[in-house]
Design a protein around this motif. Structure first.
Motif, short mmCIF file in Angstrom:
data_model
loop_
_atom_site.label_atom_id
_atom_site.label_comp_id
_atom_site.label_asym_id
_atom_site.label_seq_id
_atom_site.Cartn_x
_atom_site.Cartn_y
_atom_site.Cartn_z
N ASN A 15 -69.79 -55.54 -61.91
CA ASN A 15 -70.23 -56.77 -62.55
C ASN A 15 -69.11 -57.35 -63.43
O ASN A 15 -68.81 -58.55 -63.38
N TYR A 16 -68.46 -56.47 -64.19
CA TYR A 16 -67.38 -56.92 -65.07
C TYR A 16 -66.19 -57.43 -64.26
O TYR A 16 -65.60 -58.46 -64.56
N LEU A 17 -65.84 -56.68 -63.21
CA LEU A 17 -64.61 -57.00 -62.48
C LEU A 17 -64.76 -58.16 -61.50
O LEU A 17 -63.85 -58.98 -61.35
N PHE A 18 -65.91 -58.21 -60.81
CA PHE A 18 -65.98 -59.11 -59.65
C PHE A 18 -67.01 -60.23 -59.76
O PHE A 18 -66.84 -61.27 -59.15
N LEU A 19 -68.11 -60.00 -60.47
CA LEU A 19 -69.18 -60.99 -60.41
C LEU A 19 -68.99 -62.07 -61.45
O LEU A 19 -68.83 -61.78 -62.64
N ARG A 20 -69.01 -63.32 -60.97
CA ARG A 20 -68.84 -64.46 -61.86
C ARG A 20 -70.09 -65.34 -61.77
O ARG A 20 -70.87 -65.22 -60.82
N THR A 21 -70.23 -66.25 -62.73
CA THR A 21 -71.49 -67.00 -62.79
C THR A 21 -71.61 -68.03 -61.67
O THR A 21 -72.71 -68.39 -61.28
N ASN A 22 -70.47 -68.53 -61.15
CA ASN A 22 -70.49 -69.52 -60.06
C ASN A 22 -71.42 -70.68 -60.39
O ASN A 22 -72.31 -71.03 -59.60
N THR A 23 -71.21 -71.26 -61.53
CA THR A 23 -72.12 -72.25 -62.08
C THR A 23 -72.09 -73.57 -61.32
O THR A 23 -71.01 -74.05 -60.96
N LYS A 24 -73.27 -74.14 -61.09
CA LYS A 24 -73.35 -75.55 -60.74
C LYS A 24 -73.78 -76.26 -62.01
O LYS A 24 -74.93 -76.16 -62.42
N GLY A 25 -72.84 -76.92 -62.65
CA GLY A 25 -73.13 -77.52 -63.95
C GLY A 25 -71.94 -77.28 -64.86
O GLY A 25 -70.80 -77.36 -64.41
N VAL A 26 -72.21 -76.99 -66.11
CA VAL A 26 -71.13 -76.84 -67.08
C VAL A 26 -70.53 -75.43 -66.98
O VAL A 26 -71.23 -74.44 -67.12
#
Lengths: 203, 100
Positions: free
Chosen positions: B43-54
Motif C-alpha cells: 500500500n505504501y509503495l505502490f497504491l496511489r489514490t488515482n483521484t478524479k478531482g482534486v
C-alpha cells in the motif's frame, strides 16, 4: 584548472575575431562571447544576517534577496538562482581571491562555496532584435513590463538550459550556457538571426 | 500546456518542470517498519489514490531554481488550484469546495 596556455574558450573554433571583421550593416543583433569568467556557486540562508554580511564583506556586493534579480558592485555580480543559492560572477583575475575570500568569510557557517567557472561560457547578445531572436526559443515573457535590466532567470532556450541576464535596455542579454552546449546554441542563434541580420563582436 | 506558478521563481511554462507524483505520502517510521505486513508495504509503495478531482502532487522546477513544491490540481480540468511549498500542510480543497 587547466594551464593558462592551454585554455580555449568554448566558441574559439568559430574564429570570432575573423567573423567580427566582416561587414554587417544594419544587423539586428551583435553576438559575442565573454569567456573564462569566474563563476562561484554559493549556498546559504538569506535570512541569516551573518551570511549576508559575510557575502558583502567578501565580494563588496549585496546579496540579492528578491527572486530573479542581480546585484552589481564594480566588477562583481551576484545572480539569484534559488531561495538559498546564488552565483558570484567576476573577472577571471578575481577568481581565486573571491573563492578564498568567501571561504574565510563563511568560516563556522552552514554554507557552501563551489567553483563552477569552467562549466560555462557566456554568450552576449545585444541589439534591437535581441528580444525577437530569444522569443523564438524561450517561453519567458521578455516584454519590458515583465523582464528588464537587472533581472535574471534560469530557463530553457531552444531546449538548452541557460541562465539569462538582461544587462541594459538596448536590450542586451548575457546567456550563461554549459560549454558543451555553447556550440549548438551559437549555431541556433545564428540560424534565427538570418531573419534579423547578425554581427559578431571581437573577442 | 500549463503555466505553473513556481513558489520561488513565479509563473513559468510547464516544460520547465518535472512531475513527482502524489504528495503527502508519509514514510513509515522505523518502529512501524518492524511490524508492517506485506499488504501495508504494498500500500505504501505502490497504491496511489488515482483521484478524479482534486489531486495533491509534487513538482520540481528542473530548469529553474531546482526546488520541489506541491500543487493541488484538478485532474479533470487540469486547473491548478493551489501551489504551496514543501512542509506546508495539505490545503483543504476538494471537488465540492473549489476556490473561486
Amino acid at each position: 584548472m587547466v594551464e593558462a596556455y592551454q585554455r580555449r574558450s568554448a566558441l574559439a573554433h568559430f574564429g570570432l575575431n575573423a567573423l567580427a571583421s566582416q561587414k554587417a550593416d544594419g544587423a539586428g543583433i551583435t553576438l559575442g562571447e565573454s569567456a573564462h569568467r569566474a563563476i562561484i556557486n554559493i549556498r546559504g540562508d538569506a535570512k541569516d544576517p551573518a551570511f549576508t554580511a559575510a557575502v558583502k564583506n567578501a565580494t563588496g556586493c549585496d546579496l540579492p534577496a528578491a527572486a530573479n534579480t542581480v546585484a552589481t558592485a564594480g566588477d562583481v555580480r551576484i545572480l539569484w538562482l534559488g531561495p538559498d543559492e546564488w552565483w558570484v560572477v567576476g573577472t577571471d583575475a578575481r577568481r581565486a581571491g573571491l573563492i578564498d575570500g568567501l571561504r574565510s568569510a563563511f568560516a563556522g557557517q552552514h554554507t557552501n562555496v563551489t567553483d563552477v567557472s569552467e562549466s560555462r561560457t557566456v554568450i552576449t547578445m545585444t541589439g534591437p532584435a535581441a528580444r525577437d531572436v530569444l522569443a523564438r526559443g524561450i517561453s519567458l515573457d521578455l516584454h519590458p513590463r515583465a523582464f528588464g535590466p537587472g533581472q535574471c532567470a534560469q530557463t530553457s532556450l531552444s531546449r538548452t538550459n541557460v541562465l539569462l541576464h538582461q544587462t541594459d535596455n538596448a536590450p542586451s542579454y548575457e546567456i550563461y550556457v554549459l560549454k558543451s552546449f555553447a556550440d549548438y546554441l551559437w549555431r541556433w542563434i545564428g540560424l534565427i538571426a538570418e531573419d534579423f541580420g547578425m554581427a559578431v563582436k571581437a573577442e | 500546456m500549463f503555466v505553473i506558478n513556481c513558489p520561488y521563481c513565479g509563473p513559468r511554462d510547464e516544460h520547465e518542470f518535472g512531475y513527482g507524483h502524489e504528495a503527502h505520502i508519509a514514510r513509515p517510521t522505523l518502529e512501524q517498519q518492524g511490524t508492517m505486513s506485506d499488504a501495508e508495504w504494498a500500500n505504501y509503495l505502490f497504491l496511489r489514490t488515482n483521484t478524479k478531482g482534486v489531486h495533491f502532487e509534487r513538482w520540481v522546477h528542473t530548469k529553474g531554481c531546482r526546488r520541489w513544491f506541491n500543487v493541488a490540481r484538478h485532474t479533470v480540468t487540469h486547473e491548478i488550484l493551489k501551489v504551496y511549498k514543501m512542509g506546508e500542510p495539505k490545503p483543504d480543497i476538494s471537488a465540492e469546495n473549489l476556490p473561486r
